[in-house]
Design a protein around this motif. Structure first.
Motif, mmCIF file in Angstrom:
data_model
loop_
_atom_site.group_PDB
_atom_site.id
_atom_site.type_symbol
_atom_site.label_atom_id
_atom_site.label_comp_id
_atom_site.label_asym_id
_atom_site.label_seq_id
_atom_site.Cartn_x
_atom_site.Cartn_y
_atom_site.Cartn_z
ATOM 1 N N UNK A 182 -0.510 9.560 -2.843
ATOM 2 C CA UNK A 182 0.892 8.891 -2.477
ATOM 3 C C UNK A 182 1.257 9.835 -1.385
ATOM 4 N N UNK A 183 2.470 9.358 -0.772
ATOM 5 C CA UNK A 183 3.135 10.052 0.339
ATOM 6 C C UNK A 183 4.369 11.023 -0.328
ATOM 7 N N UNK A 184 4.572 12.200 0.113
ATOM 8 C CA UNK A 184 5.462 12.934 -0.241
ATOM 9 C C UNK A 184 6.708 13.117 0.587
ATOM 10 N N UNK A 185 6.441 13.234 1.791
ATOM 11 C CA UNK A 185 7.508 13.453 2.938
ATOM 12 C C UNK A 185 7.909 14.910 2.738
ATOM 13 N N UNK A 186 9.344 15.058 3.345
ATOM 14 C CA UNK A 186 9.685 16.737 3.259
ATOM 15 C C UNK A 186 8.707 17.477 3.983
ATOM 16 N N UNK A 187 8.925 18.712 3.693
ATOM 17 C CA UNK A 187 8.196 19.695 4.338
ATOM 18 C C UNK A 187 6.808 20.052 3.776
ATOM 19 N N UNK A 188 6.403 19.517 2.487
ATOM 20 C CA UNK A 188 5.008 19.384 1.910
ATOM 21 C C UNK A 188 4.421 18.243 2.890
ATOM 22 N N UNK A 189 5.021 17.185 2.682
ATOM 23 C CA UNK A 189 4.418 16.023 3.497
ATOM 24 C C UNK A 189 4.343 16.146 4.829
ATOM 25 N N UNK A 190 5.009 16.875 5.589
ATOM 26 C CA UNK A 190 4.722 17.099 7.011
ATOM 27 C C UNK A 190 3.398 18.063 7.405
ATOM 28 N N UNK A 191 3.007 18.859 6.494
ATOM 29 C CA UNK A 191 1.735 19.525 6.630
ATOM 30 C C UNK A 191 0.523 18.666 6.518
ATOM 31 N N UNK A 192 0.820 17.456 5.771
ATOM 32 C CA UNK A 192 -0.401 16.549 5.832
ATOM 33 C C UNK A 192 -0.476 15.496 6.947
ATOM 34 N N UNK A 193 0.511 15.543 7.719
ATOM 35 C CA UNK A 193 0.476 14.692 8.821
ATOM 36 C C UNK A 193 -0.585 15.028 9.713
ATOM 37 N N UNK A 228 13.012 11.305 -5.414
ATOM 38 C CA UNK A 228 13.965 11.653 -6.213
ATOM 39 C C UNK A 228 14.747 10.630 -7.067
ATOM 40 N N UNK A 229 14.402 9.455 -6.546
ATOM 41 C CA UNK A 229 15.000 8.252 -7.367
ATOM 42 C C UNK A 229 14.009 7.639 -8.301
ATOM 43 N N UNK A 230 12.655 8.203 -7.965
ATOM 44 C CA UNK A 230 11.750 7.772 -8.817
ATOM 45 C C UNK A 230 11.123 6.370 -8.626
ATOM 46 N N UNK A 231 11.229 6.031 -7.272
ATOM 47 C CA UNK A 231 10.995 4.697 -6.840
ATOM 48 C C UNK A 231 9.594 4.423 -6.032
ATOM 49 N N UNK A 232 9.022 3.430 -5.952
ATOM 50 C CA UNK A 232 7.681 3.015 -5.303
ATOM 51 C C UNK A 232 6.656 4.002 -5.802
ATOM 52 N N UNK A 233 6.624 4.430 -6.974
ATOM 53 C CA UNK A 233 5.656 5.379 -7.549
ATOM 54 C C UNK A 233 4.594 4.841 -8.418
ATOM 55 N N UNK A 234 4.670 3.273 -8.688
ATOM 56 C CA UNK A 234 3.595 2.539 -9.275
ATOM 57 C C UNK A 234 2.097 2.626 -8.720
ATOM 58 N N UNK A 263 0.596 -1.117 -0.013
ATOM 59 C CA UNK A 263 -0.054 -0.003 0.007
ATOM 60 C C UNK A 263 0.714 1.389 0.163
ATOM 61 N N UNK A 264 2.226 1.257 -0.054
ATOM 62 C CA UNK A 264 3.138 2.161 0.071
ATOM 63 C C UNK A 264 3.258 2.795 -1.413
ATOM 64 N N UNK A 265 3.250 4.202 -1.441
ATOM 65 C CA UNK A 265 3.363 4.604 -2.935
ATOM 66 C C UNK A 265 3.825 6.247 -2.611
ATOM 67 N N UNK A 266 4.651 6.501 -3.179
ATOM 68 C CA UNK A 266 5.090 7.910 -3.423
ATOM 69 C C UNK A 266 4.512 8.670 -4.555
ATOM 70 N N UNK A 267 4.157 9.735 -3.989
ATOM 71 C CA UNK A 267 3.698 10.612 -5.008
ATOM 72 C C UNK A 267 4.858 11.666 -5.720
#
Length: 442
Positions: free
Chosen positions: A252-263, A290-296, A228-232
């Protein structure tokens, strides 16, 4: 408690963080001692990369020694017995808490790490050992599973939560979104407390779970392997490939500063207190992006729900609880909007209005008769739902009559209450006369 239980007492004990060699030494000796008294003894797998430890956590189940059985003895006595078994100098137990905190002497063979002659260390150091008394083997296995790998479940929790899944001290649950909005606890339906089934449903390797991770990055890669994990990815929404197009309602999850705001608030608090969880949000997810992984493509919340129905056989329970909730909401709205709010307020005596509303509620929702019959507005369909427009029409046409009936009932109730009080005073007076007559004859 993180090793702070004894530091908070009136006479505190110094329980500093332990280096790895001291932790390993105490863990081994404690496990060996407890294995003589319990059928099941284990310590949860620690998270990777820890250099120091605040306490030693031990799980136990099925006592072999009656002195350590909380079903036969008060927990205070069990705590004292545990202290004797482990050679503890002090213990803490709070009512209702299955964990007993014990203070063990710091190994005397350790050479002090303080080489600064200008700094004086406390004369005595102690180690906090927390023994968690599991009520059953099932609970023991689940707790051992749930407590493994430090913050791993905090990380997985942010992944599975948008899909309606929650893991807590009891097992894996599926939440009903319509109920979740008003009551998170009631929205949860238990799926399973079997670790193997949980990991299988999440798409995680069970054999890997029960071994230590060599590094934090290994743990992050394992967590990202959840189906169920996916990177946006960057620019997804701008390109018209919104998260809804890929995973239904789940982004999908963003992480970083933008992702924090949605936590959620709790997750933001975890970031300030849990270093591994902070690294997951600040570094791991942005690196995956950045690596384009887990985005399917992954699954939607609706797909997860249907899979849970099939895997755990909870469709009937889910639908029944949802139906009961919807009916409860409907009846509440009927009372508040179709009945109470329809009775006029302006130029109406408050007492009369209260009597009217009370009568209408009893007639529409309570099944009482009105002028000797059950009114059509009180009839429900096969699912228990009322026709709210018909209810409003009845209220508009009959609120005055309902008020008159309510006032009559109130007056009758008051009259009967006065008669009951008068009868009670008469009985009391008669009792006094009888008592005085008895005293005079004596």
């Amino acid at each position: 408690m993180g090793g702070h239980a004894f530091a908070l007492r009136n006479k505190p004990l110094f329980t500093p963080r332990m280096p790895l060699q001291i932790y390993a030494q105490i863990l081994k000796s404690t496990l060996n001692a407890l294995q003589q008294h319990f059928r099941h003894v284990a310590s949860p797998i620690e998270g990777p990369g820890k250099a120091t430890f605040g306490d030693v956590d031990i799980l136990v189940a099925e006592p072999l020694n009656p002195d350590l059985d909380t079903t036969q003895r008060p927990t205070t006595e069990v705590a004292e017995a545990l202290a004797r078994v482990l050679g503890a100098v002090d213990r803490i137990w709070q009512k209702g808490n299955p964990t007993i905190n014990l203070a063990l002497p710091w190994p005397s063979s350790e050479v002090s790490e303080n080489e600064n002659p200008d700094v004086t260390e406390p004369a005595k150091k102690y180690i906090q050992v927390d023994v968690h008394m599991c009520p059953s083997t099932t609970n023991f296995t689940w707790t051992l599973f749930h407590a493994a790998h430090g913050d791993l479940w905090n990380i997985l929790g942010t992944t599975i939560r948008p899909y309606g899944l929650t893991v807590n001290d009891h097992g894996l649950h599926l939440r009903i979104p319509e109920i979740e909005l008003t009551n998170r606890n009631k929205s949860k339906i238990f799926l399973t407390g079997e670790p193997a089934r949980v990991l299988s449903f999440l798409g995680l390797d069970e054999s890997r779970w029960w071994t230590s991770f060599g590094s934090v990055n290994e743990l992050f890669e394992y967590a990202a392997g959840c189906r169920m994990f996916r990177v946006k990815l960057e620019g997804e929404e701008e390109d018209g490939i919104g998260a809804g197009d890929v995973v239904g309602e789940v982004e999908g999850q963003e992480g970083g500063e933008k992702g924090k705001k949605k936590l959620k608030h709790n997750d933001r608090q975890r970031m300030s207190k849990r270093p591994m969880f902070r690294l997951w949000i600040d570094e791991a997810i942005p690196r995956f992006r950045a690596e384009g992984r887990y985005s399917g493509e992954t699954v939607s919340r609706e797909q997860v729900r249907e899979e849970a129905f099939r895997a755990f056989g909870i469709r009937t329970e889910y639908e029944t609880r949802l139906k009961d909730h919807q009916l409860s909401q409907h009846l509440d709205e009927t009372w508040r909007i179709a009945i109470k709010s329809t009775v006029p307020v302006v130029d109406v005596d408050p007492q009369f209005r209260a009597a009217s509303v009370r009568t209408l509620k009893a007639v529409i929702l309570g099944g009482e008769t009105f002028d000797g019959e059950v009114v059509p507005a009180a009839k429900t369909d096969e699912n228990g739902f009322l026709d709210t427009e018909r209810v409003r029409e009845f209220v508009r046409d009959h609120w005055r009559k309902a008020g008159e009936i309510g006032m009559q009932q109130q007056e009758e109730k008051a009259r009967k209450g006065m008669e009951a009080k008068a009868a009670k005073r008469t009985r009391a007076s008669d009792d006094d006369v009888d008592e005085k007559m008895t005293e005079s004859l004596a």
